[in-house]
Write a protein that holds these residues in place. Structure first.
Motif, PDB file in Angstrom:
ATOM      1  N   VAL A   2       0.780  -1.140  -0.115  1.00 52.15           N
ATOM      2  CA  VAL A   2       0.177  -0.044   0.004  1.00 52.15           C
ATOM      3  C   VAL A   2       1.001   1.390  -0.025  1.00 52.15           C
ATOM      4  O   VAL A   2       0.621   2.259  -0.791  1.00 52.15           O
ATOM      5  CB  VAL A   2      -0.987  -0.024   1.242  1.00 52.15           C
ATOM      6  CG1 VAL A   2      -1.763   1.230   1.215  1.00 52.15           C
ATOM      7  CG2 VAL A   2      -1.872  -0.909   1.036  1.00 52.15           C
ATOM      8  N   ARG A   3       1.996   1.273   0.743  1.00 58.36           N
ATOM      9  CA  ARG A   3       2.707   2.372   0.806  1.00 58.36           C
ATOM     10  C   ARG A   3       3.412   2.870  -0.671  1.00 58.36           C
ATOM     11  O   ARG A   3       3.630   3.832  -0.901  1.00 58.36           O
ATOM     12  CB  ARG A   3       3.707   2.232   1.656  1.00 58.36           C
ATOM     13  CG  ARG A   3       4.521   3.571   2.450  1.00 58.36           C
ATOM     14  CD  ARG A   3       5.145   3.409   3.743  1.00 58.36           C
ATOM     15  NE  ARG A   3       4.953   2.466   4.446  1.00 58.36           N
ATOM     16  CZ  ARG A   3       5.682   1.074   4.485  1.00 58.36           C
ATOM     17  NH1 ARG A   3       6.892   0.822   4.017  1.00 58.36           N
ATOM     18  NH2 ARG A   3       5.248   0.198   5.446  1.00 58.36           N
ATOM     19  N   GLY A   4       3.805   1.569  -1.134  1.00 55.25           N
ATOM     20  CA  GLY A   4       4.287   1.562  -2.600  1.00 55.25           C
ATOM     21  C   GLY A   4       3.344   2.222  -3.546  1.00 55.25           C
ATOM     22  O   GLY A   4       3.683   2.961  -4.129  1.00 55.25           O
ATOM     23  N   LEU A   5       2.261   1.897  -3.453  1.00 50.55           N
ATOM     24  CA  LEU A   5       1.151   2.156  -4.109  1.00 50.55           C
ATOM     25  C   LEU A   5       0.859   3.679  -3.934  1.00 50.55           C
ATOM     26  O   LEU A   5       0.760   4.571  -4.990  1.00 50.55           O
ATOM     27  CB  LEU A   5      -0.242   1.697  -3.838  1.00 50.55           C
ATOM     28  CG  LEU A   5      -1.422   2.027  -4.778  1.00 50.55           C
ATOM     29  CD1 LEU A   5      -1.576   1.693  -6.069  1.00 50.55           C
ATOM     30  CD2 LEU A   5      -2.818   1.675  -3.823  1.00 50.55           C
ATOM     31  N   LYS A   6       0.975   4.128  -2.871  1.00 55.94           N
ATOM     32  CA  LYS A   6       0.845   5.650  -2.573  1.00 55.94           C
ATOM     33  C   LYS A   6       1.919   6.442  -3.219  1.00 55.94           C
ATOM     34  O   LYS A   6       1.529   7.390  -3.827  1.00 55.94           O
ATOM     35  CB  LYS A   6       0.756   5.894  -0.962  1.00 55.94           C
ATOM     36  CG  LYS A   6      -0.631   5.793  -0.420  1.00 55.94           C
ATOM     37  CD  LYS A   6      -0.510   6.293   1.250  1.00 55.94           C
ATOM     38  CE  LYS A   6       0.069   7.588   1.326  1.00 55.94           C
ATOM     39  NZ  LYS A   6       0.423   7.956   2.872  1.00 55.94           N
ATOM     40  N   ASN A   7       3.000   5.897  -2.784  1.00 55.48           N
ATOM     41  CA  ASN A   7       4.185   6.685  -3.397  1.00 55.48           C
ATOM     42  C   ASN A   7       4.178   6.852  -4.881  1.00 55.48           C
ATOM     43  O   ASN A   7       4.535   7.605  -5.534  1.00 55.48           O
ATOM     44  CB  ASN A   7       5.661   5.950  -3.129  1.00 55.48           C
ATOM     45  CG  ASN A   7       6.031   6.273  -1.509  1.00 55.48           C
ATOM     46  OD1 ASN A   7       5.328   6.857  -0.830  1.00 55.48           O
ATOM     47  ND2 ASN A   7       6.730   5.355  -1.068  1.00 55.48           N
ATOM     48  N   CYS A   8       3.733   5.603  -5.570  1.00 56.48           N
ATOM     49  CA  CYS A   8       3.818   5.965  -7.044  1.00 56.48           C
ATOM     50  C   CYS A   8       2.601   6.788  -7.498  1.00 56.48           C
ATOM     51  O   CYS A   8       2.954   7.601  -8.522  1.00 56.48           O
ATOM     52  CB  CYS A   8       3.155   4.454  -7.675  1.00 56.48           C
ATOM     53  SG  CYS A   8       4.445   3.226  -7.662  1.00 56.48           S
ATOM     54  N   ARG A   9       1.339   6.754  -7.031  1.00 57.14           N
ATOM     55  CA  ARG A   9       0.330   7.360  -7.166  1.00 57.14           C
ATOM     56  C   ARG A   9       0.790   9.007  -7.004  1.00 57.14           C
ATOM     57  O   ARG A   9       0.279  10.174  -7.764  1.00 57.14           O
ATOM     58  CB  ARG A   9      -1.065   7.265  -6.671  1.00 57.14           C
ATOM     59  CG  ARG A   9      -1.497   5.864  -7.146  1.00 57.14           C
ATOM     60  CD  ARG A   9      -3.021   5.680  -6.705  1.00 57.14           C
ATOM     61  NE  ARG A   9      -3.456   4.537  -7.436  1.00 57.14           N
ATOM     62  CZ  ARG A   9      -4.220   3.518  -6.934  1.00 57.14           C
ATOM     63  NH1 ARG A   9      -4.809   3.954  -6.140  1.00 57.14           N
ATOM     64  NH2 ARG A   9      -4.394   2.526  -7.753  1.00 57.14           N
ATOM     65  N   GLU A  10       1.485   9.365  -5.825  1.00 53.72           N
ATOM     66  CA  GLU A  10       1.989  10.665  -5.756  1.00 53.72           C
ATOM     67  C   GLU A  10       2.944  11.180  -6.674  1.00 53.72           C
ATOM     68  O   GLU A  10       3.140  12.300  -7.211  1.00 53.72           O
ATOM     69  CB  GLU A  10       2.812  10.879  -4.266  1.00 53.72           C
ATOM     70  CG  GLU A  10       1.978  10.946  -3.103  1.00 53.72           C
ATOM     71  CD  GLU A  10       2.642  10.593  -1.895  1.00 53.72           C
ATOM     72  OE1 GLU A  10       3.909  10.610  -1.964  1.00 53.72           O
ATOM     73  OE2 GLU A  10       1.849  10.428  -0.889  1.00 53.72           O
ATOM     74  N   ARG A  11       3.459  10.199  -7.576  1.00 59.21           N
ATOM     75  CA  ARG A  11       4.250  10.742  -8.671  1.00 59.21           C
ATOM     76  C   ARG A  11       3.610  10.501  -9.968  1.00 59.21           C
ATOM     77  O   ARG A  11       4.377  10.026 -11.050  1.00 59.21           O
ATOM     78  CB  ARG A  11       5.682   9.962  -8.592  1.00 59.21           C
ATOM     79  CG  ARG A  11       6.430  10.399  -7.433  1.00 59.21           C
ATOM     80  CD  ARG A  11       7.614   9.492  -7.434  1.00 59.21           C
ATOM     81  NE  ARG A  11       8.567   9.992  -6.559  1.00 59.21           N
ATOM     82  CZ  ARG A  11       9.463  11.195  -6.549  1.00 59.21           C
ATOM     83  NH1 ARG A  11       9.717  11.570  -7.696  1.00 59.21           N
ATOM     84  NH2 ARG A  11      10.020  11.495  -5.948  1.00 59.21           N
ATOM     85  N   ASN A  12       2.415  10.571 -10.053  1.00 59.94           N
ATOM     86  CA  ASN A  12       1.633  10.313 -11.315  1.00 59.94           C
ATOM     87  C   ASN A  12       1.663   8.912 -12.061  1.00 59.94           C
ATOM     88  O   ASN A  12       1.455   8.855 -12.912  1.00 59.94           O
ATOM     89  CB  ASN A  12       1.779  11.329 -12.242  1.00 59.94           C
ATOM     90  CG  ASN A  12       1.656  12.662 -11.663  1.00 59.94           C
ATOM     91  OD1 ASN A  12       0.422  12.955 -11.031  1.00 59.94           O
ATOM     92  ND2 ASN A  12       2.125  13.540 -12.146  1.00 59.94           N
ATOM     93  N   GLY A  13       2.131   8.083 -11.140  1.00 58.78           N
ATOM     94  CA  GLY A  13       2.208   6.713 -11.624  1.00 58.78           C
ATOM     95  C   GLY A  13       1.275   5.622 -11.022  1.00 58.78           C
ATOM     96  O   GLY A  13       0.358   6.315 -10.506  1.00 58.78           O
TER      97      GLY A  13
END
Ligand code: GTP
Ligand code: MG
Lengths: 110, 254
Positions: free
Chosen positions: A62-73
């Motif tokens: 989930v943390r990985g997901l958040k980090n990706c989405r914060e970077r438009n990924g």
């Protein structure tokens, strides 16, 4: 747990096999940090061959997901085996992630 | 592995007697229990027989009970306890409430993977044992990640259990044991120890009552998040061994 690093269509892919629990999060965290720290973070986590995942391991993803989405990924998950699919459903994380049947579809889904 | 089997188990209440009841003792398990329920429900629903799941709460102070209720699994019952009484009390409550022909209890951390359940079931069903205990010590068991201290301690305790108490099991404490319902009822009705050593008393009684006991090698992962203080538990274990012997001499188990 076995960890296999590869790529598909230039997207980094992490394949995890076996039992993913709190003992195993460190290398996964490192891989996630490496691929979510720069640019547009688009990554795939392939869970084919994983039969158990605990809550600490889920939080890591989930943390990985958040980090990706914060970077438009995004972080796409694919190839869930039944026990892991059920665990995703019961924890309602099937709603949080985009989950694909195959790695190919996960790559196309971006 | 058809997902439909799980989906049906999740939504359609079984009407016949369950072949298997699975009891999970749970004390403050909000972090660990949902994943374990998922793994169990997914695997056992595919085995093709009616079964039920019982969560034996042990007076959890966190939201274990609410979390389980929220899953809406019709064949899962949550047994509440007003206060914490020890693992033995939770297992006892679950065992006495179970309706299955066979009854398994399994720890909330899935440290013995549920995939091992068929090994135990076969012993009871096909080889007519009354009790099948998962063992991290029997030949063929894979020990996975077990700390050195654990290995030494369990070696010493094992010796005492076998040579002084004549309990015919190398690993008394594995949180993965199956009984026929008849044995489960009789043994857990006589149970007096409610802490972590209850296993010891149950096995002592099982051998005293002449039940056929199978020790079955299972794989085992020293799961993260254990709440056991090893030193304290070893002292208690030794004390409880004495209690069992004294009880027997006083006729408590008659
Ligand atoms: N610690 C603890 N566990 C309890 C109690 N009552 C029920 N349990 C359950 O007993 C099971 C065993 O707990 P663990 O903390 O994993 O203990 P363990 O398996 O003996 O120890 P490890 O091998 O280190 O994991 C779990 O399902 C707990 O939720 C209690 O009063 N205290
Ligand atoms: Mg444990």
């Amino acid at each position: 747990m076995d960890i296999i690093k590869s790529s598909r269509d230039n997207l980094p892919v992490l394949q995890l096999k076996g039992r993913f629990d709190a003992h195993e999060v460190e290398p996964v965290n490192a891989w996630l940090a490496e691929h979510t720290g720069k640019g547009e973070a688009r990554i795939i986590v392939n869970l084919e061959g994983m039969n158990f995942i605990d809550s600490t391991a889920l939080s890591t993803l989930v943390r990985g997901l958040k980090n990706c989405r914060e970077r438009n990924g995004d972080l796409h998950i694919c190839s869930l085996q039944q026990p892991v699919r059920v665990i995703f459903e019961l924890t309602r994380l099937d709603k949080a992630f985009d989950i694909f049947p195959t790695e190919e579809e996960a790559a196309k889904g971006f | 592995m058809p997902y439909e089997n799980y989906a049906r188990w999740k939504t359609e209440a079984i009407t016949e007697e369950p072949k298997l009841s699975i009891v999970i003792p749970a004390y403050n398990e909000r972090e660990r229990i949902v994943a374990t329920i998922g793994a169990i429900a997914s695997h056992v629903s595919d085995l093709g027989f009616p079964w039920e799941l019982l969560i034996a709460d042990d007076g959890s102070k966190d939201d274990t009970v609410a979390l389980c209720d929220d899953l809406h699994l019709v064949n899962m019952r949550v047994l509440r306890a007003p206060k914490n009484g020890g693992k033995g009390s939770a297992v006892q409550r679950g065992m006495l409430a179970a309706r299955g022909t066979y009854v398994l209890f399994a720890d909330a951390d899935n440290s013995t993977p549920i995939e091992e359940v068929s090994k135990l079931l076969n012993k009871l069903e096909k080889e007519s044992f009354d009790v099948a205990v998962g063992s991290r010590a029997a030949e063929g068991a894979e020990e996975g990640k077990k700390s050195m201290l654990r290995k030494i301690l369990s070696g010493g305790l094992r010796w005492i259990v076998r040579h002084i108490f004549f309990i015919p099991v190398k690993d008394t404490q594995c949180g993965f044991k199956m009984y026929t319902r008849e044995a489960a009822q009789k043994l857990h009705t006589k149970q007096t120890i409610m802490g972590f050593s209850f296993d010891l008393e149950i096995l002592y009684l099982a051998s005293k009552f002449g039940y056929k006991i199978a020790e079955v090698p299972v794989s085992w992962i020293d799961a993260p998040g254990s709440k056991v203080d090893t030193r304290k538990e070893v002292q208690r274990f030794l004390r409880d061994l004495m209690t069992v012997k004294m009880n027997d001499l006083k006729g408590v188990y008659r």
